[in-house]
Design a protein around this motif. Structure first.
Motif, PDB file in Angstrom:
ATOM      1  N   SER A 122       0.731  -1.273   0.014  1.00 12.69           N
ATOM      2  CA  SER A 122      -0.012   0.040  -0.237  1.00 12.69           C
ATOM      3  C   SER A 122       0.787   1.292   0.171  1.00 12.69           C
ATOM      4  CB  SER A 122      -0.862   0.005   1.174  1.00 12.69           C
ATOM      5  OG  SER A 122      -0.228  -0.052   2.617  1.00 12.69           O
ATOM      6  N   ASN A 123       2.179   1.204   0.458  1.00 16.48           N
ATOM      7  CA  ASN A 123       2.940   2.310   0.145  1.00 16.48           C
ATOM      8  C   ASN A 123       4.702   1.830   0.538  1.00 16.48           C
ATOM      9  OD1 ASN A 123       3.433   2.128   3.391  1.00 16.48           O
ATOM     10  ND2 ASN A 123       1.336   2.876   3.627  1.00 16.48           N
ATOM     11  N   CYS A 124       5.318   2.797   0.578  1.00 16.62           N
ATOM     12  CA  CYS A 124       6.702   2.384   0.642  1.00 16.62           C
ATOM     13  C   CYS A 124       7.158   2.474   2.373  1.00 16.62           C
ATOM     14  CB  CYS A 124       7.509   3.354   0.036  1.00 16.62           C
ATOM     15  SG  CYS A 124       7.448   5.154   0.335  1.00 16.62           S
ATOM     16  N   ALA A 125       6.488   2.710   3.139  1.00 11.42           N
ATOM     17  CA  ALA A 125       6.859   2.645   4.519  1.00 11.42           C
ATOM     18  C   ALA A 125       8.078   1.364   4.940  1.00 11.42           C
ATOM     19  CB  ALA A 125       5.621   2.606   5.398  1.00 11.42           C
ATOM     20  N   PRO A 126       7.708   0.208   4.476  1.00 11.08           N
ATOM     21  CA  PRO A 126       8.512  -0.976   4.751  1.00 11.08           C
ATOM     22  C   PRO A 126       9.939  -0.907   4.385  1.00 11.08           C
ATOM     23  CG  PRO A 126       6.496  -1.773   3.697  1.00 11.08           C
ATOM     24  CD  PRO A 126       6.624  -0.486   3.662  1.00 11.08           C
ATOM     25  N   SER A 127      10.322   0.303   3.681  1.00 12.44           N
ATOM     26  CA  SER A 127      11.688   0.383   3.001  1.00 12.44           C
ATOM     27  C   SER A 127      11.982   1.939   3.102  1.00 12.44           C
ATOM     28  CB  SER A 127      11.641   0.107   1.463  1.00 12.44           C
ATOM     29  OG  SER A 127      10.982   0.615   0.703  1.00 12.44           O
ATOM     30  N   THR A 128      11.617   2.703   4.106  1.00  9.39           N
ATOM     31  CA  THR A 128      11.899   3.930   4.289  1.00  9.39           C
ATOM     32  C   THR A 128      12.460   4.409   5.450  1.00  9.39           C
ATOM     33  OG1 THR A 128       9.755   4.841   4.692  1.00  9.39           O
ATOM     34  CG2 THR A 128      10.600   5.009   2.469  1.00  9.39           C
ATOM     35  N   ALA A 129      13.363   5.481   5.655  1.00  8.65           N
ATOM     36  CA  ALA A 129      13.954   6.068   6.786  1.00  8.65           C
ATOM     37  C   ALA A 129      13.222   7.076   7.425  1.00  8.65           C
ATOM     38  CB  ALA A 129      15.391   6.357   6.741  1.00  8.65           C
ATOM     39  N   ASN A 147      17.845   7.460  10.943  1.00 11.98           N
ATOM     40  CA  ASN A 147      19.161   7.392  10.328  1.00 11.98           C
ATOM     41  C   ASN A 147      19.019   6.280   9.124  1.00 11.98           C
ATOM     42  OD1 ASN A 147      20.255   9.217  12.041  1.00 11.98           O
ATOM     43  ND2 ASN A 147      20.554   7.842  13.637  1.00 11.98           N
ATOM     44  N   GLN A 148      18.178   5.312   9.116  1.00 11.75           N
ATOM     45  CA  GLN A 148      18.214   4.392   8.266  1.00 11.75           C
ATOM     46  C   GLN A 148      16.953   3.619   8.251  1.00 11.75           C
ATOM     47  OE1 GLN A 148      21.407   1.756  10.118  1.00 11.75           O
ATOM     48  NE2 GLN A 148      20.039   0.102   9.940  1.00 11.75           N
ATOM     49  N   PRO A 149      16.516   2.984   6.944  1.00  6.29           N
ATOM     50  CA  PRO A 149      15.325   2.224   7.040  1.00  6.29           C
ATOM     51  C   PRO A 149      15.242   0.987   7.687  1.00  6.29           C
ATOM     52  CG  PRO A 149      16.636   1.845   4.890  1.00  6.29           C
ATOM     53  CD  PRO A 149      17.386   2.947   5.805  1.00  6.29           C
ATOM     54  N   PRO A 150      14.381   0.233   7.807  1.00 12.47           N
ATOM     55  CA  PRO A 150      14.498  -1.134   8.246  1.00 12.47           C
ATOM     56  C   PRO A 150      15.653  -1.938   7.657  1.00 12.47           C
ATOM     57  CG  PRO A 150      12.276  -0.511   7.858  1.00 12.47           C
ATOM     58  CD  PRO A 150      12.971   0.648   7.267  1.00 12.47           C
ATOM     59  N   VAL A 151      16.163  -2.819   8.465  1.00 14.53           N
ATOM     60  CA  VAL A 151      17.433  -3.381   7.979  1.00 14.53           C
ATOM     61  C   VAL A 151      17.261  -4.352   6.820  1.00 14.53           C
ATOM     62  CG1 VAL A 151      19.275  -5.229   8.736  1.00 14.53           C
ATOM     63  CG2 VAL A 151      18.273  -3.460  10.478  1.00 14.53           C
ATOM     64  N   HIS A 152      16.067  -4.944   6.870  1.00 10.62           N
ATOM     65  CA  HIS A 152      15.685  -5.537   5.817  1.00 10.62           C
ATOM     66  C   HIS A 152      13.996  -5.740   5.540  1.00 10.62           C
ATOM     67  CE1 HIS A 152      17.244  -8.715   2.902  1.00 10.62           C
ATOM     68  NE2 HIS A 152      16.123  -9.302   2.893  1.00 10.62           N
ATOM     69  N   THR A 153      13.586  -5.951   4.512  1.00 12.96           N
ATOM     70  CA  THR A 153      12.176  -5.866   4.273  1.00 12.96           C
ATOM     71  C   THR A 153      11.838  -7.326   3.691  1.00 12.96           C
ATOM     72  OG1 THR A 153      11.801  -3.818   4.070  1.00 12.96           O
ATOM     73  CG2 THR A 153      10.272  -5.026   3.167  1.00 12.96           C
ATOM     74  N   PHE A 154      10.817  -8.146   4.247  1.00 15.22           N
ATOM     75  CA  PHE A 154      10.540  -9.562   3.882  1.00 15.22           C
ATOM     76  C   PHE A 154       9.063  -9.364   3.000  1.00 15.22           C
ATOM     77  CE2 PHE A 154      13.540 -10.092   7.017  1.00 15.22           C
ATOM     78  CZ  PHE A 154      14.201 -11.028   6.633  1.00 15.22           C
ATOM     79  N   ILE A 155       8.996  -9.585   1.741  1.00 15.31           N
ATOM     80  CA  ILE A 155       7.735  -9.443   1.230  1.00 15.31           C
ATOM     81  C   ILE A 155       7.262 -10.497   0.871  1.00 15.31           C
ATOM     82  CG2 ILE A 155       6.555  -8.325  -0.903  1.00 15.31           C
ATOM     83  CD1 ILE A 155       9.252  -6.316  -0.866  1.00 15.31           C
ATOM     84  N   ASN A 156       6.255 -11.442   1.569  1.00 15.95           N
ATOM     85  CA  ASN A 156       5.737 -12.490   1.103  1.00 15.95           C
ATOM     86  C   ASN A 156       4.641 -12.101   0.273  1.00 15.95           C
ATOM     87  OD1 ASN A 156       4.004 -14.931   1.433  1.00 15.95           O
ATOM     88  ND2 ASN A 156       5.064 -15.416   3.147  1.00 15.95           N
ATOM     89  N   GLY A 241      10.466   3.410  -2.196  1.00 20.63           N
ATOM     90  CA  GLY A 241      11.541   3.656  -0.961  1.00 20.63           C
ATOM     91  C   GLY A 241      12.826   3.912  -1.280  1.00 20.63           C
ATOM     92  N   LEU A 242      13.358   3.410  -2.338  1.00 17.91           N
ATOM     93  CA  LEU A 242      14.800   3.757  -2.875  1.00 17.91           C
ATOM     94  C   LEU A 242      14.745   5.295  -3.113  1.00 17.91           C
ATOM     95  CD1 LEU A 242      15.372   0.651  -5.072  1.00 17.91           C
ATOM     96  CD2 LEU A 242      16.896   1.468  -3.129  1.00 17.91           C
TER      97      LEU A 242
END
Length: 365
Positions: A122-129, A147-156, A241-242
């Motif tokens: 629904s949005n880029c929240a899982p990959s943004t800082a 300072n940084q986005p989540p360390v890793h995003t797992f998209i099932n 997100g990038l």
């Protein structure tokens, strides 16, 4: 940009129907103790697949917690008091944008490693800082910079494809804003390396939505995990997100959004808008406002053609906004970050004209 020393952390991700199988090899050096925080529906969908995947690792789950009903600082403070949060090494944020944004602030304030598990595209929240925060009355509270986005995003993809259609539909509307907003906001800026990178990645955001958007919506309705669907999911969660991470520099610079999100954030002063319509749905109309303001009429025609086929709003009436309520939106706009995210100084008259002209265009379709 005044300083020469800075850090840019870009999103990392795993995507696929077996995405959770990668948890062990990604998280192993961040600690052993995990707290899972998410939305109620999200946890219903993802909790068991997550626990099954975690069981194959040496991670220990300390608790599974509800994030709350919105991304508010009240919920952040409540979660920070939870023993499981205090004792955890890792936070797994599960759900949509507001759940994951809440987890970002919790993780930042508790100094924990955060991993994102979106259950919606629904949005880029899982990959943004960046976390978008709200007040208890649902109105916009402001941005929280990390300072940084989540360390890793797992998209099932199996879980994404099983989520409510309306959120995926709205996600396309939200993603449609990224290229035009970041380009407009940074047009008059100094194009140093990171901003150049963001602008270049932005060019990968609009075209896939125009090419695959309608097919992806059809495939989603049919619960079919297809190439088109995965391209659009990656666009919504990762590509945008990038761009966000490259165009958001905290107090140094902010080129991540412009008129489309200014329209959304300002419209939250109208209860019927924020209660009756989704974020990405409102932003979708904001894209037409931006393209009208910027005189990008050819692109506006292409976007509007997709909107008409796929039932996105093209008029104020589609969002339950009356003409005499536009002044309330315009009056709220100057206090927003996006007010200055344009190459020329913004005025209330110019913003109102863009809204009304976009509405006139939409009614002519």
């Amino acid at each position: 940009m005044s300083q020469s020393d800075y850090t840019l952390v870009l999103p990392a991700f795993t995507i696929g129907v077996h995405a959770y199988d990668a948890i062990g090899k990604i998280t192993w050096h961040f600690g052993k103790k995990v707290v899972i925080i998410g939305g109620k529906t999200a946890l219903e969908k993802a909790k068991q697949p997550l626990l099954d995947a975690i069981a194959k690792t040496d991670l220990q789950v300390l608790g599974v917690l509800w994030y709350g009903d919105d991304a508010t600082y009240e919920h952040v403070d409540r979660l920070l008091r939870e023993q499981a949060v205090q004792d955890a090494d890792l936070i797994f944020g599960v759900g949509g944008g507001r759940a994951i944004d809440t987890c970002k602030v919790v993780a930042d304030r508790a100094d924990k490693a955060l991993f994102a598990f979106p259950t919606l595209a629904s949005n880029c929240a899982p990959s943004t800082a960046l976390a978008v925060m709200y007040k208890a009355d649902k109105s916009f509270a402001g941005y929280y910079y990390l300072n940084q986005p989540p360390v890793h995003t797992f998209i099932n993809m199996a879980i994404i494809a099983d989520s409510p259609f309306k959120f995926f539909w709205a996600g396309i509307g939200d993603a449609m804003s990224k290229e035009c907003e970041s380009e407009l906001a940074s047009r008059a800026a100094e194009h140093f390396h990171t901003v150049l990178l963001g602008r270049a990645i932005g060019k990968a955001c609009t075209a896939p939505l125009l090419q695959y958007g309608e097919q992806a919506l059809d495939d989603f309705k049919a619960n079919k995990i297809t190439y088109a669907l995965q391209q659009v999911v990656l666009d919504i969660i990762i590509s945008t997100g990038l761009v966000s991470n490259c165009t958001t520099g905290g107090s140094e610079y902010y080129y991540n959004s412009s008129l489309a999100h200014m329209f959304y954030n300002a419209s939250t002063v109208l209860p019927q808008v924020v209660e009756g319509h989704l974020h990405g749905e409102i932003v979708a109309f904001g894209v037409l406002v931006l393209l009208t303001y910027d005189k990008q009429f050819e692109l506006r025609d292409q976007v509007a053609a997709l909107y008409k086929k796929c039932q996105y709003p093209t008029t104020l009436a589609d969002l339950d906004i009356k003409a005499d309520e536009v002044d309330s939106i315009v009056d709220a706009a100057p206090a927003l970050t996006e007010w200055t995210c344009v190459p020329e100084p913004m005025t209330k008259e110019v913003f109102k004209k863009a809204i009304m002209d976009a509405d006139e265009f939409g009614r002519s379709l």
